[in-house]
Design a protein around this motif. Structure first.
Motif, mmCIF file in Angstrom:
data_model
loop_
_atom_site.group_PDB
_atom_site.id
_atom_site.type_symbol
_atom_site.label_atom_id
_atom_site.label_comp_id
_atom_site.label_asym_id
_atom_site.label_seq_id
_atom_site.Cartn_x
_atom_site.Cartn_y
_atom_site.Cartn_z
ATOM 1 N N ALA A 84 0.821 -1.221 0.000
ATOM 2 C CA ALA A 84 0.000 0.000 0.000
ATOM 3 C C ALA A 84 0.850 1.264 0.000
ATOM 4 O O ALA A 84 0.370 2.339 0.365
ATOM 5 C CB ALA A 84 -0.988 0.016 1.171
ATOM 6 N N LEU B 260 -0.379 4.419 -1.733
ATOM 7 C CA LEU B 260 -1.312 5.232 -0.954
ATOM 8 C C LEU B 260 -0.593 5.952 0.185
ATOM 9 O O LEU B 260 -0.735 7.170 0.363
ATOM 10 C CB LEU B 260 -2.425 4.345 -0.374
ATOM 11 N N THR C 183 -6.096 -0.590 -1.741
ATOM 12 C CA THR C 183 -4.791 -0.394 -2.386
ATOM 13 C C THR C 183 -3.937 -1.645 -2.307
ATOM 14 O O THR C 183 -3.260 -2.003 -3.279
ATOM 15 C CB THR C 183 -4.054 0.794 -1.749
#
Length: 247
Positions: free
Chosen positions: A138, A141, A219
């Protein structure tokens, strides 16, 4: 033999990556050990804090590429995927002590930690595009949220390395510590955290992360799907061959 050593003391579970001959590059066995340890620690009332570390001269060089490329499909049972989800969902504070190399997962894992201590000369790098791959854990993000979109592109697209001083300025690292003091310092901070009322600390962590959980899981899934596709691409195969020739 590659392994993750565990030590429990004063409410702190220390997970030490122990593969110095390979600069602590993570193979599937180590990912499995990390995932299992986090899963158990999440519900163990005696564990208040997890301390993640390597040695005082190396955190981790990231994935063992040769092992990773033969590790099968990135499904929910894959050790790397299990570790990523355990890390992202872990309900208790994680402290990291980082020195030497923090490559790939060695950097992205820190985005899920609450406290990160490093040496000034630590080499951080997110080399995914150089390997024909995309971000993971992730990081597409979390890194822009932390340092801004354009600076994140510098590290996730250009894959440029950066040192501990830069990591501290951008907020990825809480404090720089001399190499000889790093592990002891991080351990002391983990103990201080473990000595606080556990429910209050865990509730505070949950509240701090509450507004990003849905986006985080989305994500993670999207990155893994794209990562799996890119692993099969000619670009990735050529980039990895070049990597091994350079090595």
């Amino acid at each position: 033999m590659a392994s993750v050593e565990q030590q429990r003391q004063a409410g702190v579970l220390t997970l030490s990556m122990q593969r110095p001959e390979k600069k602590n590059a993570l193979d599937q066995a180590m990912y499995q050990q990390l995932a299992d340890a986090l899963k158990e620690a999440a519900t163990d009332p005696d564990v208040k804090v997890v301390l993640l570390q390597g040695q005082d001269d190396c955190f981790t060089a990231g994935n063992d590429l040769q092992d990773f490329l033969t590790g099968g499909e990135l499904n929910q049972q894959h050790p790397t995927v299990r570790f990523l989800y355990q890390l992202a969902e872990f309900p208790k504070p994680i402290v990291a002590a980082v020195a030497g190399l923090a490559i790939g997962i060695g950097t992205t894992a820190l985005l899920h930690c609450e406290l990160v201590y490093a040496t000034a000369d630590t080499r951080f790098q997110l080399p995914f595009t150089r390997l024909g791959l995309c971000p993971e854990a992730a990081s597409s993000l979390l890194l822009p949220q932390l340092i801004g979109y354009h600076r994140a592109c510098e590290y996730l697209l250009l894959a440029e390395p950066f040192d501990g001083e830069t990591a501290e300025r951008m907020g990825l690292v809480n404090r720089l510590v001399p190499k000889a003091e790093l592990l002891a310092f991080a351990n002391e901070k983990a103990r201080q955290l473990a000595a606080l009322p556990a429910q209050a600390v865990q509730t505070s962590k949950r509240l701090l992360k509450a507004n990003q959980q849905e986006a985080l899981h989305y994500t993670l899934r999207e990155e893994l799907n794209e990562f799996q596709q890119l692993l099969q691409s000619d670009e990735c195969k050529q980039a990895v061959q070049q990597f091994f020739r350079r090595g």
